[in-house]
Design an enzyme around this catalytic site. Structure first.
Site, PDB file in Angstrom:
ATOM      1  N   TYR A  33       0.933  -1.238  -0.208  1.00 52.55           N
ATOM      2  CA  TYR A  33       0.218  -0.130   0.080  1.00 52.55           C
ATOM      3  C   TYR A  33       0.810   1.140  -0.096  1.00 52.55           C
ATOM      4  O   TYR A  33       1.932   1.540   0.339  1.00 52.55           O
ATOM      5  CB  TYR A  33      -0.689  -0.252   1.356  1.00 52.55           C
ATOM      6  CG  TYR A  33      -0.188   0.373   3.034  1.00 52.55           C
ATOM      7  CD1 TYR A  33       0.370  -0.736   3.624  1.00 52.55           C
ATOM      8  CD2 TYR A  33      -0.811   1.988   3.198  1.00 52.55           C
ATOM      9  CE1 TYR A  33       1.321  -0.191   4.414  1.00 52.55           C
ATOM     10  CE2 TYR A  33       0.324   1.954   4.135  1.00 52.55           C
ATOM     11  CZ  TYR A  33       1.118   0.829   4.923  1.00 52.55           C
ATOM     12  OH  TYR A  33       1.396   1.437   6.365  1.00 52.55           O
ATOM     13  N   ARG A  52       7.786   4.481  -5.001  1.00 54.90           N
ATOM     14  CA  ARG A  52       8.019   3.141  -3.562  1.00 54.90           C
ATOM     15  C   ARG A  52       7.084   2.274  -4.032  1.00 54.90           C
ATOM     16  O   ARG A  52       6.888   0.734  -3.618  1.00 54.90           O
ATOM     17  CB  ARG A  52       7.747   3.701  -2.372  1.00 54.90           C
ATOM     18  CG  ARG A  52       8.244   2.634  -0.938  1.00 54.90           C
ATOM     19  CD  ARG A  52       8.231   3.769   0.311  1.00 54.90           C
ATOM     20  NE  ARG A  52       6.885   4.259   0.586  1.00 54.90           N
ATOM     21  CZ  ARG A  52       6.224   5.040   1.477  1.00 54.90           C
ATOM     22  NH1 ARG A  52       7.315   4.780   2.127  1.00 54.90           N
ATOM     23  NH2 ARG A  52       5.532   5.575   1.572  1.00 54.90           N
ATOM     24  N   ARG A 100      -8.136 -19.911  -1.971  1.00 55.27           N
ATOM     25  CA  ARG A 100      -7.073 -19.580  -0.674  1.00 55.27           C
ATOM     26  C   ARG A 100      -5.760 -21.221  -0.642  1.00 55.27           C
ATOM     27  O   ARG A 100      -6.298 -22.318  -0.882  1.00 55.27           O
ATOM     28  CB  ARG A 100      -7.577 -20.415   0.753  1.00 55.27           C
ATOM     29  CG  ARG A 100      -6.703 -20.258   1.434  1.00 55.27           C
ATOM     30  CD  ARG A 100      -6.733 -19.549   2.971  1.00 55.27           C
ATOM     31  NE  ARG A 100      -6.062 -18.989   4.237  1.00 55.27           N
ATOM     32  CZ  ARG A 100      -5.169 -19.999   4.532  1.00 55.27           C
ATOM     33  NH1 ARG A 100      -5.017 -21.722   4.102  1.00 55.27           N
ATOM     34  NH2 ARG A 100      -3.811 -19.457   5.559  1.00 55.27           N
ATOM     35  N   HIS A 102      -1.405 -21.042  -0.342  1.00 54.86           N
ATOM     36  CA  HIS A 102      -0.143 -20.493  -0.183  1.00 54.86           C
ATOM     37  C   HIS A 102       0.797 -19.561  -1.282  1.00 54.86           C
ATOM     38  O   HIS A 102       1.183 -18.792  -1.875  1.00 54.86           O
ATOM     39  CB  HIS A 102       0.943 -21.150   0.796  1.00 54.86           C
ATOM     40  CG  HIS A 102       0.522 -20.659   1.909  1.00 54.86           C
ATOM     41  ND1 HIS A 102      -0.515 -21.718   2.547  1.00 54.86           N
ATOM     42  CD2 HIS A 102       0.632 -20.512   3.089  1.00 54.86           C
ATOM     43  CE1 HIS A 102      -1.014 -21.343   3.583  1.00 54.86           C
ATOM     44  NE2 HIS A 102      -0.411 -20.279   4.328  1.00 54.86           N
ATOM     45  N   LYS A 149       6.888  -1.721   1.773  1.00 48.83           N
ATOM     46  CA  LYS A 149       5.466  -1.311   2.343  1.00 48.83           C
ATOM     47  C   LYS A 149       4.293  -2.191   2.743  1.00 48.83           C
ATOM     48  O   LYS A 149       3.045  -2.165   1.285  1.00 48.83           O
ATOM     49  CB  LYS A 149       5.023  -0.294   1.865  1.00 48.83           C
ATOM     50  CG  LYS A 149       4.068   1.296   2.816  1.00 48.83           C
ATOM     51  CD  LYS A 149       4.598   1.948   2.066  1.00 48.83           C
ATOM     52  CE  LYS A 149       2.845   3.259   2.817  1.00 48.83           C
ATOM     53  NZ  LYS A 149       3.218   2.984   4.759  1.00 48.83           N
ATOM     54  N   GLU A 182      12.091   2.521  14.157  1.00 47.26           N
ATOM     55  CA  GLU A 182      11.455   3.629  13.967  1.00 47.26           C
ATOM     56  C   GLU A 182      10.190   3.478  14.690  1.00 47.26           C
ATOM     57  O   GLU A 182       9.722   2.370  15.549  1.00 47.26           O
ATOM     58  CB  GLU A 182      11.171   3.374  12.539  1.00 47.26           C
ATOM     59  CG  GLU A 182      10.210   1.253  12.053  1.00 47.26           C
ATOM     60  CD  GLU A 182      10.409   2.078  10.831  1.00 47.26           C
ATOM     61  OE1 GLU A 182       9.674   2.954   9.603  1.00 47.26           O
ATOM     62  OE2 GLU A 182      10.105   0.265   9.929  1.00 47.26           O
ATOM     63  N   LEU A 207      11.106   1.476   7.112  1.00 48.03           N
ATOM     64  CA  LEU A 207      10.732   1.629   5.913  1.00 48.03           C
ATOM     65  C   LEU A 207      11.216   2.980   5.360  1.00 48.03           C
ATOM     66  O   LEU A 207      11.508   4.113   6.168  1.00 48.03           O
ATOM     67  CB  LEU A 207       9.282   1.971   6.137  1.00 48.03           C
ATOM     68  CG  LEU A 207       8.341   2.137   4.215  1.00 48.03           C
ATOM     69  CD1 LEU A 207       7.829   1.290   3.901  1.00 48.03           C
ATOM     70  CD2 LEU A 207       6.816   3.274   5.103  1.00 48.03           C
TER      71      LEU A 207
HETATM   72  N1  PLP Z   1       7.273   3.843   8.886  1.00 48.87           N
HETATM   73  C1  PLP Z   1       6.254   3.160   9.079  1.00 48.87           C
HETATM   74  C2  PLP Z   1       6.341   1.905   9.652  1.00 48.87           C
HETATM   75  C3  PLP Z   1       5.245   3.630   8.008  1.00 48.87           C
HETATM   76  O1  PLP Z   1       3.925   2.586   8.561  1.00 48.87           O
HETATM   77  C4  PLP Z   1       5.114   5.023   7.746  1.00 48.87           C
HETATM   78  C5  PLP Z   1       3.895   5.091   6.882  1.00 48.87           C
HETATM   79  O2  PLP Z   1       3.094   4.569   6.846  1.00 48.87           O
HETATM   80  C6  PLP Z   1       6.589   5.695   8.065  1.00 48.87           C
HETATM   81  C7  PLP Z   1       7.645   4.860   8.393  1.00 48.87           C
HETATM   82  C8  PLP Z   1       6.652   6.514   7.405  1.00 48.87           C
HETATM   83  O3  PLP Z   1       6.500   6.465   5.963  1.00 48.87           O
HETATM   84  P1  PLP Z   1       5.801   8.113   5.209  1.00 48.87           P
HETATM   85  O4  PLP Z   1       6.861   8.894   4.807  1.00 48.87           O
HETATM   86  O5  PLP Z   1       6.371   7.382   3.292  1.00 48.87           O
HETATM   87  O6  PLP Z   1       4.783   8.237   5.523  1.00 48.87           O
END
Ligand code: PLP
Length: 287
Positions: A33, A52, A100, A102, A149, A182, A207
């Protein structure tokens, strides 16, 4: 006015928007997403977000559900049809609907795409930024590919809920070495007593936030001292400032970590300035 969502080729009432029970997103969290900010009628950094998305899709061998230009068109349509001026647009792509199993489905199974948009309140966000938020540390327990993501956010859900139940707005993942990776849905930053900005390198452990990248551009433009390295929770307790970044929060000052007051307990000047300047460093496209 009722909200409108885009689901697999159709614009539908948000209340009726649905995917099949055998969508692999629903059954396996087999999807990715993006979330882009909409600011003053402009889509913030759509090219970077779609780059991304492209990377996430490639890493998981999921095809684009349609041409990138078509996804851009739908994003604009959904923002317009919902009359969002300030808000967030959400794009989700999964491996599609199949019995369903895997193993990846047959090649003719089309990926699913959903796009939604919702208004948010810049004023409410600013009220929070003027006060600063509290964060609560949480043991890093995610898979090693959080650079993708994916919609598999259960660890993030649990970490953020833990933070909420302990008086925080955000969780800060802390790894086995005591370093902050993070936030549950944000990237984490500190400003040291010497005034250097510190954030963890964008390896596979975080991320690669688009907001983080914009702030790095700003840091360069402003000639601020910057150190891309891991920082520990203990170092964060002693920092002059702390803040988080995400499309949904922009630059959000952190004034408390695990109940400890950071700096003078008020949003720091560096975070506040970066927040003010933020949109000067973004790509803004009319929705
Ligand atoms: N880290 C995580 C785990 C996130 O879910 C997000 C945003 O959803 C971010 C960092 C920040 O990413 P962005 O600046 O692209 O929104």
């Amino acid at each position: 006015m009722s909200r409108i969502a885009y689901v697999n080729g159709q614009y539908v009432r948000h209340a009726d928007a649905a995917v099949h029970v055998e969508d692999r997103g629903y059954q396996f969290a087999d999807g990715v997403y993006e979330v882009c900010e909409v600011w003053q009628g402009k889509i913030v950094d759509m090219p970077r977000h779609l780059d991304r998305l492209n990377r996430s899709l490639n890493e998981l061998q999921i095809d684009w559900p349609m041409a990138r230009s078509a996804v851009e068109f739908v994003i604009r349509q959904v923002i317009r049809r919902n009359r969002v001026v300030n808000g967030l647009v959400y794009i989700q792509v999964t491996r599609g609907v199949a019995k369903r199993d895997h193993f990846f489905p047959a090649e003719d199974v089309a990926p699913s795409i959903v796009v939604t948009a919702k208004p948010t309140s810049p004023a409410a966000s600013q009220v929070q930024a003027d006060k600063g938020i509290a964060v609560v540390s949480y043991p890093e327990n995610r898979w090693p590919r959080v650079d993708i993501k994916t919609i598999a956010l259960l660890p993030n859900v649990l970490a953020k809920q833990h933070a909420k139940e302990n008086g925080g707005k955000e969780a800060w993942y802390t790894d086995a070495d005591g370093n902050v990776t993070e936030g549950g849905s944000t990237n984490a930053w500190i400003v040291t007593k010497e005034g250097a900005l510190v954030t963890r390198p964008a390896d596979n452990g975080i991320l690669r936030g688009i907001t983080r990248a914009v702030v790095l551009d700003l840091v360069q433009k402003e000639g601020l001292t910057f150190d891309e390295r891991p920082f520990s929770l203990d170092e964060a307790f002693e920092a002059k400032e702390a803040f988080v970044t995400a499309a949904s929060t922009l630059v959000m000052p952190v004034t408390r970590i695990d109940g400890k007051i950071i700096g003078n307990g008020h949003p720091g000047s560096v975070a506040t300035r970066l927040r003010e300047l933020f949109h000067t460093a973004t790509d803004l496209q009319t929705a």
